[in-house]
Enzyme design. Structure first.
Site, PDB file in Angstrom:
ATOM      1  N   LYS A  24       0.510  -1.410   0.187  1.00 34.24           N
ATOM      2  CA  LYS A  24      -0.037  -0.177   0.168  1.00 34.24           C
ATOM      3  C   LYS A  24       0.939   1.200  -0.137  1.00 34.24           C
ATOM      4  O   LYS A  24       1.978   1.576   0.748  1.00 34.24           O
ATOM      5  CB  LYS A  24      -0.924   0.457   1.398  1.00 34.24           C
ATOM      6  CG  LYS A  24      -0.326   0.087   2.308  1.00 34.24           C
ATOM      7  CD  LYS A  24       0.073   1.983   3.116  1.00 34.24           C
ATOM      8  CE  LYS A  24       0.911   0.996   4.342  1.00 34.24           C
ATOM      9  NZ  LYS A  24       1.831   2.360   4.876  1.00 34.24           N
ATOM     10  N   LEU A 120       5.291   0.253   3.264  1.00 33.91           N
ATOM     11  CA  LEU A 120       4.573  -0.562   2.013  1.00 33.91           C
ATOM     12  C   LEU A 120       3.521  -1.011   2.666  1.00 33.91           C
ATOM     13  O   LEU A 120       3.020  -1.769   2.274  1.00 33.91           O
ATOM     14  CB  LEU A 120       4.998  -1.052   0.864  1.00 33.91           C
ATOM     15  CG  LEU A 120       6.420  -0.073   0.464  1.00 33.91           C
ATOM     16  CD1 LEU A 120       7.181  -0.625  -0.238  1.00 33.91           C
ATOM     17  CD2 LEU A 120       5.279   0.915  -0.453  1.00 33.91           C
ATOM     18  N   GLY A 121       3.763  -1.488   4.059  1.00 42.32           N
ATOM     19  CA  GLY A 121       2.934  -2.887   4.557  1.00 42.32           C
ATOM     20  C   GLY A 121       3.151  -3.965   4.324  1.00 42.32           C
ATOM     21  O   GLY A 121       2.124  -4.479   4.757  1.00 42.32           O
ATOM     22  N   GLY A 122       4.187  -4.458   4.041  1.00 46.02           N
ATOM     23  CA  GLY A 122       4.263  -5.790   3.454  1.00 46.02           C
ATOM     24  C   GLY A 122       4.062  -6.758   4.423  1.00 46.02           C
ATOM     25  O   GLY A 122       3.656  -8.019   3.802  1.00 46.02           O
ATOM     26  N   ASP A 157      -2.157  -2.187  10.628  1.00 48.88           N
ATOM     27  CA  ASP A 157      -2.144  -2.058   9.193  1.00 48.88           C
ATOM     28  C   ASP A 157      -2.994  -3.419   8.440  1.00 48.88           C
ATOM     29  O   ASP A 157      -3.447  -3.404   7.319  1.00 48.88           O
ATOM     30  CB  ASP A 157      -0.946  -2.206   7.957  1.00 48.88           C
ATOM     31  CG  ASP A 157      -0.077  -0.717   7.873  1.00 48.88           C
ATOM     32  OD1 ASP A 157      -1.646   0.609   8.314  1.00 48.88           O
ATOM     33  OD2 ASP A 157       0.078  -0.192   8.246  1.00 48.88           O
TER      34      ASP A 157
END
Ligand code: ATP
Length: 316
Positions: A24, A120-122, A157
């Site tokens: 994201k 990036l919320g991986g 997240d």
């Protein structure tokens, strides 16, 4: 996710599911206040993008009443990602079994394409994928809301990645409202070789002493989404106030992107930044420039959904 297409009547034992777990970007991130419990209230616009980890989950056998037997393999190149029970995939599988009362031998395989510790919320997306996978393999029939509630126990997240798309996040980011989907844009995501810890970034934010003068609130920003990515986009990332003074490299990178793109900002707590361009704009020169500098670079479109099942195999 709204996808319930597994074959009825088939025993889900020895079955494998494969999912895409997208990254994201935050199109806006304001920190409203620090709570007594140390967490921060934020207002953010989240957007999933077509840059995905691959998550494969196999239920080898069910063990009703027993404790789950979880194994994990990770392919992450030179990126540092835990391979043990602290990995968010493992934690998600373990939480799912505990919360729903199911158990079994689960094998998890993770291929990282989303850089870790990048904002990036991986890891959160991987966790959401494992929750969705377990829900299907154990045939527990939880709806998206129930999966989101479970995901919130793993991280702020995680719930967003169950449905993905474009959403407004409030509270610690877990209170979600869907927004109209973005249409014609592309994101150039760039990450220098540095990792930032979200908790440290928030801990260093001095509430009331922020240097970023941006003040637009969500009521002003939301209607502008239809025209994204225009240069007058009022969204910003408050956490840049903490990170950019620490990191001249990151500041230079954002300034360079702002020379070329209508919008460029840090994603989440960094260290990834992104620039948003209209579709069709040739960014190959910029891509080459940053790749030659040794940065991670990826061009990705917006994605209308969150985690998604890619295929399903059964040895029978
Ligand atoms: P956050 O904002 O939650 O810190 P992020 O988007 O900046 O997340 P993630 O990719 O979620 O970055 O990784 C954060 C940290 O979580 C990593 O430094 C890593 O040690 C740990 N981690 C645990 N599981 C995973 C996973 N499956 N993928 C990536 N990192 C993971």
């Amino acid at each position: 996710m709204g996808e319930q297409g597994y074959e009825k009547g088939r025993r889900p034992v020895g079955r494998t599911v494969v999912l895409e777990a997208p990254a994201k970007v935050n199109l806006h991130l304001e920190v409203l206040k620090r709570r007594h419990d140390g967490y921060h209230e934020i207002e953010t616009i989240l957007q999933t993008v077509e840059l995905c980890d691959r998550v494969e989950v196999t239920l080898k056998e069910r063990r009703p009443g027993g404790s789950p037997d979880i194994s994990l393999q990770v392919v992450s190149g030179s990126w540092r990602v835990p391979h043990d029970a602290t990995n968010l995939c493992w934690r998600a599988a373990s939480l799912f079994c505990r919360e729903t009362g199911v158990s079994g031998a689960l094998n998890l395989q993770l291929v990282k394409k989303v850089p870790p510790a990048a904002g990036l919320g991986g890891g959160s997306s991987d966790a959401a994928a494992v929750l969705a996978a377990c829900n299907r393999l154990f045939e527990t029939g939880l709806d998206d809301q129930a999966l989101e509630n479970m995901g919130a126990k793993l991280g702020a997240d995680v719930p967003f990645f169950i449905r993905g798309g474009t959403a407004l996040g409030r509270g610690t980011g877990t209170s979600l409202t869907p927004l109209p989907l973005l249409r014609t844009c592309q994101f150039l995501i760039v990450k220098p070789d540095m990792e930032l810890k979200t908790a440290e970034v928030y801990a260093n934010l001095k509430m009331g002493l922020t240097v970023n003068s941006a003040k637009a609130n969500i009521q002003v920003i939301k209607p502008q989404l239809a025209r994204f990515p225009q240069r007058t986009w009022p969204g910003f990332n408050r956490l840049e106030d903490v990170v950019l003074p620490w990191s001249p490299d990151l500041k230079r990178l954002i300034m360079r992107l702002r020379e070329e793109a209508p919008i460029a900002m840090m994603s989440g707590s960094g260290s990834a930044v992104f620039a948003a361009f209209p579709v069709g704009r040739d960014v190959s020169g910029l891509t080459r420039e940053f790749t030659e500098t040794g940065y991670f670079v990826e061009l990705a479109g917006p994605r209308a959904r969150g985690v998604r099942f890619r295929d399903e195999e059964s040895p029978g």
